[in-house]
Design a protein around this motif. Structure first.
Motif, PDB file in Angstrom:
ATOM      1  N   ASP A 123     133.619 -11.584  18.984  1.00  0.00           N
ATOM      2  CA  ASP A 123     133.215 -13.002  18.993  1.00  0.00           C
ATOM      3  C   ASP A 123     134.350 -13.957  19.389  1.00  0.00           C
ATOM      4  OD1 ASP A 123     130.862 -12.026  18.089  1.00  0.00           O
ATOM      5  OD2 ASP A 123     130.976 -12.867  16.070  1.00  0.00           O
ATOM      6  N   VAL A 172     129.657 -14.657   6.222  1.00  0.00           N
ATOM      7  CA  VAL A 172     128.949 -13.397   6.472  1.00  0.00           C
ATOM      8  C   VAL A 172     129.588 -12.684   7.660  1.00  0.00           C
ATOM      9  CG1 VAL A 172     126.685 -12.346   6.811  1.00  0.00           C
ATOM     10  CG2 VAL A 172     126.827 -14.690   6.013  1.00  0.00           C
ATOM     11  N   VAL A 232     128.887  -9.067  10.049  1.00  0.00           N
ATOM     12  CA  VAL A 232     128.171  -7.812  10.319  1.00  0.00           C
ATOM     13  C   VAL A 232     128.877  -7.136  11.500  1.00  0.00           C
ATOM     14  CG1 VAL A 232     125.997  -6.787  11.118  1.00  0.00           C
ATOM     15  CG2 VAL A 232     125.956  -8.600   9.399  1.00  0.00           C
ATOM     16  N   ARG A 280     124.529  -4.979  14.509  1.00  0.00           N
ATOM     17  CA  ARG A 280     123.838  -6.282  14.579  1.00  0.00           C
ATOM     18  C   ARG A 280     122.401  -6.145  15.067  1.00  0.00           C
ATOM     19  NH1 ARG A 280     128.702 -10.223  16.799  1.00  0.00           N
ATOM     20  NH2 ARG A 280     129.962 -10.044  14.906  1.00  0.00           N
ATOM     21  N   ARG A 281     121.649  -7.189  14.805  1.00  0.00           N
ATOM     22  CA  ARG A 281     120.227  -7.305  15.176  1.00  0.00           C
ATOM     23  C   ARG A 281     119.379  -6.204  14.529  1.00  0.00           C
ATOM     24  NH1 ARG A 281     119.486 -11.196  19.218  1.00  0.00           N
ATOM     25  NH2 ARG A 281     117.351 -11.390  18.454  1.00  0.00           N
ATOM     26  N   THR A 282     119.792  -5.758  13.333  1.00  0.00           N
ATOM     27  CA  THR A 282     118.967  -4.805  12.585  1.00  0.00           C
ATOM     28  C   THR A 282     118.424  -5.471  11.330  1.00  0.00           C
ATOM     29  OG1 THR A 282     120.827  -3.987  11.278  1.00  0.00           O
ATOM     30  CG2 THR A 282     120.393  -2.836  13.342  1.00  0.00           C
ATOM     31  N   GLY A 283     118.719  -6.758  11.154  1.00  0.00           N
ATOM     32  CA  GLY A 283     118.239  -7.473   9.966  1.00  0.00           C
ATOM     33  C   GLY A 283     119.233  -7.464   8.803  1.00  0.00           C
ATOM     34  N   GLY A 304     122.235  -8.983   8.529  1.00  0.00           N
ATOM     35  CA  GLY A 304     122.744 -10.329   8.232  1.00  0.00           C
ATOM     36  C   GLY A 304     121.747 -11.100   7.374  1.00  0.00           C
ATOM     37  N   ARG A 305     120.465 -11.018   7.762  1.00  0.00           N
ATOM     38  CA  ARG A 305     119.415 -11.720   7.020  1.00  0.00           C
ATOM     39  C   ARG A 305     119.314 -11.183   5.584  1.00  0.00           C
ATOM     40  NH1 ARG A 305     115.045 -11.062  10.325  1.00  0.00           N
ATOM     41  NH2 ARG A 305     114.750 -13.154  11.121  1.00  0.00           N
ATOM     42  N   PRO A 349     127.212 -15.499  18.163  1.00  0.00           N
ATOM     43  CA  PRO A 349     125.836 -15.223  17.720  1.00  0.00           C
ATOM     44  C   PRO A 349     125.484 -15.920  16.410  1.00  0.00           C
ATOM     45  CG  PRO A 349     126.962 -13.176  18.329  1.00  0.00           C
ATOM     46  CD  PRO A 349     127.988 -14.262  18.369  1.00  0.00           C
ATOM     47  N   ALA A 355     122.858 -18.942  16.668  1.00  0.00           N
ATOM     48  CA  ALA A 355     121.412 -18.615  16.709  1.00  0.00           C
ATOM     49  C   ALA A 355     120.962 -18.038  15.374  1.00  0.00           C
ATOM     50  CB  ALA A 355     121.139 -17.627  17.846  1.00  0.00           C
ATOM     51  N   ALA A 383     118.113 -19.693  13.180  1.00  0.00           N
ATOM     52  CA  ALA A 383     116.882 -18.922  12.910  1.00  0.00           C
ATOM     53  C   ALA A 383     116.554 -18.916  11.419  1.00  0.00           C
ATOM     54  CB  ALA A 383     117.047 -17.489  13.421  1.00  0.00           C
TER      55      ALA A 383
HETATM   56  C1  LIG Z   1     125.821 -13.894  12.597  1.00  0.00           C
HETATM   57  C2  LIG Z   1     125.702 -12.438  12.129  1.00  0.00           C
HETATM   58  C3  LIG Z   1     126.045 -12.367  10.637  1.00  0.00           C
HETATM   59  C4  LIG Z   1     124.255 -11.980  12.359  1.00  0.00           C
HETATM   60  O1  LIG Z   1     124.093 -10.693  11.797  1.00  0.00           O
HETATM   61  P1  LIG Z   1     122.882  -9.731  12.236  1.00  0.00           P
HETATM   62  O2  LIG Z   1     122.821  -8.629  11.245  1.00  0.00           O
HETATM   63  O3  LIG Z   1     123.014  -9.370  13.657  1.00  0.00           O
HETATM   64  O4  LIG Z   1     121.629 -10.715  12.062  1.00  0.00           O
HETATM   65  P2  LIG Z   1     120.093 -10.285  11.874  1.00  0.00           P
HETATM   66  O5  LIG Z   1     119.832  -8.986  12.565  1.00  0.00           O
HETATM   67  O6  LIG Z   1     119.746 -10.342  10.421  1.00  0.00           O
HETATM   68  O7  LIG Z   1     119.371 -11.467  12.660  1.00  0.00           O
HETATM   69  C5  LIG Z   1     118.469 -12.367  12.043  1.00  0.00           C
HETATM   70  C6  LIG Z   1     117.940 -13.305  13.092  1.00  0.00           C
HETATM   71  O8  LIG Z   1     119.000 -14.165  13.552  1.00  0.00           O
HETATM   72  C7  LIG Z   1     118.820 -14.436  14.954  1.00  0.00           C
HETATM   73  N1  LIG Z   1     119.925 -13.867  15.705  1.00  0.00           N
HETATM   74  C8  LIG Z   1     120.949 -13.101  15.222  1.00  0.00           C
HETATM   75  N2  LIG Z   1     121.821 -12.811  16.210  1.00  0.00           N
HETATM   76  C9  LIG Z   1     121.351 -13.378  17.322  1.00  0.00           C
HETATM   77  C10 LIG Z   1     121.797 -13.409  18.673  1.00  0.00           C
HETATM   78  N3  LIG Z   1     122.914 -12.758  19.068  1.00  0.00           N
HETATM   79  N4  LIG Z   1     121.067 -14.102  19.577  1.00  0.00           N
HETATM   80  C11 LIG Z   1     119.926 -14.745  19.217  1.00  0.00           C
HETATM   81  N5  LIG Z   1     119.431 -14.729  17.952  1.00  0.00           N
HETATM   82  C12 LIG Z   1     120.145 -14.059  17.031  1.00  0.00           C
HETATM   83  C13 LIG Z   1     117.497 -13.754  15.349  1.00  0.00           C
HETATM   84  O9  LIG Z   1     116.446 -14.670  15.141  1.00  0.00           O
HETATM   85  C14 LIG Z   1     117.427 -12.625  14.359  1.00  0.00           C
HETATM   86  O10 LIG Z   1     116.122 -12.169  14.123  1.00  0.00           O
HETATM   87  P3  LIG Z   1     115.484 -11.051  15.146  1.00  0.00           P
HETATM   88  O11 LIG Z   1     116.505 -10.015  15.371  1.00  0.00           O
HETATM   89  O12 LIG Z   1     114.275 -10.563  14.380  1.00  0.00           O
HETATM   90  O13 LIG Z   1     115.147 -11.798  16.396  1.00  0.00           O
HETATM   91  C15 LIG Z   1     126.651 -11.518  12.955  1.00  0.00           C
HETATM   92  O14 LIG Z   1     126.435 -11.738  14.322  1.00  0.00           O
HETATM   93  C16 LIG Z   1     128.107 -11.738  12.637  1.00  0.00           C
HETATM   94  O15 LIG Z   1     128.684 -11.067  11.781  1.00  0.00           O
HETATM   95  N6  LIG Z   1     128.741 -12.678  13.293  1.00  0.00           N
HETATM   96  C17 LIG Z   1     130.131 -13.059  12.971  1.00  0.00           C
HETATM   97  C18 LIG Z   1     130.084 -14.133  11.957  1.00  0.00           C
HETATM   98  C19 LIG Z   1     131.373 -14.886  11.819  1.00  0.00           C
HETATM   99  O16 LIG Z   1     131.648 -15.305  10.749  1.00  0.00           O
HETATM  100  N7  LIG Z   1     132.126 -15.113  12.864  1.00  0.00           N
HETATM  101  C20 LIG Z   1     133.305 -15.943  12.721  1.00  0.00           C
HETATM  102  C21 LIG Z   1     134.507 -15.154  12.464  1.00  0.00           C
HETATM  103  S1  LIG Z   1     134.801 -14.110  13.813  1.00  0.00           S
END
Ligand SMILES: CC(C)(COP(=O)(O)OP(=O)(O)OC[C@H]1O[C@@H](n2cnc3c(N)ncnc32)[C@H](O)[C@@H]1OP(=O)(O)O)[C@@H](O)C(=O)NCCC(=O)NCCS
Length: 338
Positions: free
Chosen positions: A29, A89, A91, A96-99, A101-102, A129, A132, A136
Motif C-alpha cells: 500500500d 486494521v 489484513v 484480502r477480499r475474503t471478508g 477485514g469486515r 484499498p 473503499a 463500503a
Molecule cells: C482495508 C483492509 C483492512 C481490507 O481488508 P479485506 O479483508 O480485504 O476487506 P474485506 O474482504 O472484508 O472487504 C469488505 C468490503 O470492503 C470493500 N473493499 C475492500 N477492499 C477493496 C478494494 N481493494 N477495492 C474495492 N473495494 C474494496 C468491498 O466492498 C468489500 O466487500 P466485497 O469483497 O464483498 O466486495 C486491507 O486492505 C488492509 O489491511 N489495508 C491496509 C490498512 C492500513 O491500515 N493501511 C495503512 C498502513 S499501510
C-alpha cells in the motif's frame, strides 16, 4: 481463527509474524515508506496513556505442517479514548477480499458498542484499498490532511542554517531532546492550550495541561518513541512563543514524524515558525545520524505552514483522511440480526 490478543503476553513469534504482515501491507500500500523493525514493537502495541485502553484481536492461520504456530494474517485494535474508539486494521495482502477485514471490524465494533462508546474513528491513507473498504462499511470522511515527506539528503544545509537564526530580537531558540525541561512544562502546556485549534491530527491525543503533557511524554518514551523539541522563548516574559515537536520511533528510525508546530498568536510574524523548524532539522542531523526523512501532516487550509514546509523542501505525498461512523449503525449494518 480470530481471537482476542494481548501484545503484552504474546509470544515473540507472534510479534514477529505481525511485523511480517505489517511490512507486507506497507510494501503493497505504501511502498515508499520504510519497513518497520521489531524494536519496541510490543511496547508500541501495548502502552497507552493513563485512562485509555487498547483492545486487540488477531486472525491466525492454521498451525504449520510441522506443528508450529500459524502466521498472523490479520490484526485489529481499538483504542478507547474520551468518548470514541479509534480503529486500526491490517489484513495481509495475500488474504484480502475474503471478508476478513469486515469480520475483524465486526468484532471490534461489537465490543466498542458494549463498552458504551458512540462513535468509531479511523485514519485512512489516500489511494489505498482502505478507502473503499471503510466507505463500503458506511464510514464517512470527516477531515483530510496532506502528508508531506522531507528527504534529508536533498536539504540545503547552508540556507537552513541561515533560516534557523533569522528570528527577531527578543526570542531565544532552544533544543530540548527528550522533551521540554521541567521548569518550562507549564509554559509549554499554555502554548499548546492557546492554539489547540491549530493542532493537526484530530485522532492524535494532544496535551493541553501540564500533567497530561507529562503523561504524554512518558507514554511516548514507553512506546519506544523519542521526542525532540525546539522552543522559541520570549525572553522578556519567559513564555513559550513557539514550539515544534519531532518524534523518532524505534520502529522506523530512518523516518521521523513531525507532531505539533505552534506559534502563539501574539508572537506570529517574527520568523519563529521557519527558525524553529530549521533548527530542529539541524539538530536532528547530528542527534540522529541514521535519520533519512521526516514526515508531516497538515490541514490543506493551513497555507502558512504548507508554505514554510515547501521552503524547507517537504514534498506533498498523499492524502491522509479521518473517517468516522456511529457505532450502533455500524453494528447493525455488519450484524443485522442483533
Ligand atoms: C482495508 C483492509 C483492512 C481490507 O481488508 P479485506 O479483508 O480485504 O476487506 P474485506 O474482504 O472484508 O472487504 C469488505 C468490503 O470492503 C470493500 N473493499 C475492500 N477492499 C477493496 C478494494 N481493494 N477495492 C474495492 N473495494 C474494496 C468491498 O466492498 C468489500 O466487500 P466485497 O469483497 O464483498 O466486495 C486491507 O486492505 C488492509 O489491511 N489495508 C491496509 C490498512 C492500513 O491500515 N493501511 C495503512 C498502513 S499501510
Amino acid at each position: 481463527m480470530v481471537r482476542e490478543w494481548d501484545p503484552r503476553t504474546a509470544s515473540s513469534a507472534e510479534i514477529a509474524s505481525l511485523l511480517d504482515t505489517l511490512n507486507a501491507v506497507l510494501a503493497a500500500d505504501l511502498p515508499q515508506d520504510p519497513p518497520w523493525r521489531e524494536s519496541s514493537l510490543r511496547e508500541y502495541l501495548s502502552e497507552v496513556m493513563p485512562g485509555e485502553r487498547r483492545i486487540s484481536w488477531v486472525a491466525q492461520a492454521e498451525p504449520t505442517a510441522g506443528g508450529g504456530p500459524g502466521a498472523i494474517l490479520g490484526h485489529i485494535h481499538v483504542l478507547l479514548l474520551g468518548d470514541i474508539g479509534v480503529l486500526e486494521v491490517l489484513v495481509h495482502p495475500t488474504t484480502r477480499r475474503t471478508g476478513l477485514g469486515r469480520d475483524l471490524v465486526r468484532l471490534a465494533a461489537r465490543r466498542v458498542y458494549q463498552e458504551g462508546f458512540r462513535s468509531i474513528g479511523v485514519e485512512v491513507v489516500g489511494e489505498t484499498p482502505a478507502v473503499a473498504f471503510y466507505e463500503a462499511l458506511g464510514f464517512s470522511r470527516e477531515y483530510v490532511e496532506t502528508r508531506s515527506v522531507l528527504d534529508l539528503s536533498a536539504v540545503g544545509w547552508t540556507a537552513l542554517a541561515e533560516m534557523a537564526t533569522a528570528v527577531s530580537a527578543g526570542y531565544r531558540v532552544e533544543f530540548c531532546p527528550g522533551g521540554p525541561p521541567d521548569d518550562l512544562i507549564d509554559a509549554y502546556a499554555r502554548a499548546k492550550a492557546e492554539v489547540r485549534d491549530v493542532d493537526d491530527g484530530e485522532l492524535r491525543p494532544s496535551s493541553y495541561d501540564p500533567q497530561r503533557l507529562r503523561d504524554s511524554l512518558d507514554t511516548l518514551h514507553r512506546r519506544g518513541m523519542k521526542p525532540y523539541i525546539v522552543l522559541a522563548i520570549h525572553e522578556r516574559t519567559g513564555e513559550v512563543a513557539g514550539l515544534t515537536e519531532v518524534v523518532v520511533p524505534a520502529q522506523h528510525p530512518t523516518r521521523a514524524d513531525q507532531y505539533d508546530t505552534i506559534v502563539v498568536q501574539d508572537h506570529r510574524g517574527y520568523g519563529i515558525d521557519r527558525a524553529i523548524k530549521a533548527r530542529m532539522l539541524l539538530e536532528l542531523r547530528s542527534a540522529e545520524p541514521t535519520l533519512a526523512e521526516v514526515q508531516t501532516w497538515n490541514a490543506q487550509a493551513n497555507e502558512a505552514m504548507l508554505k514554510v514546509n515547501a521552503e524547507l523542501g517537504y514534498r506533498s505525498d498523499r492524502e491522509w483522511c479521518e473517517y468516522s461512523v456511529d457505532v450502533a449503525e455500524l453494528v447493525h449494518r455488519l450484524d443485522p440480526a442483533r
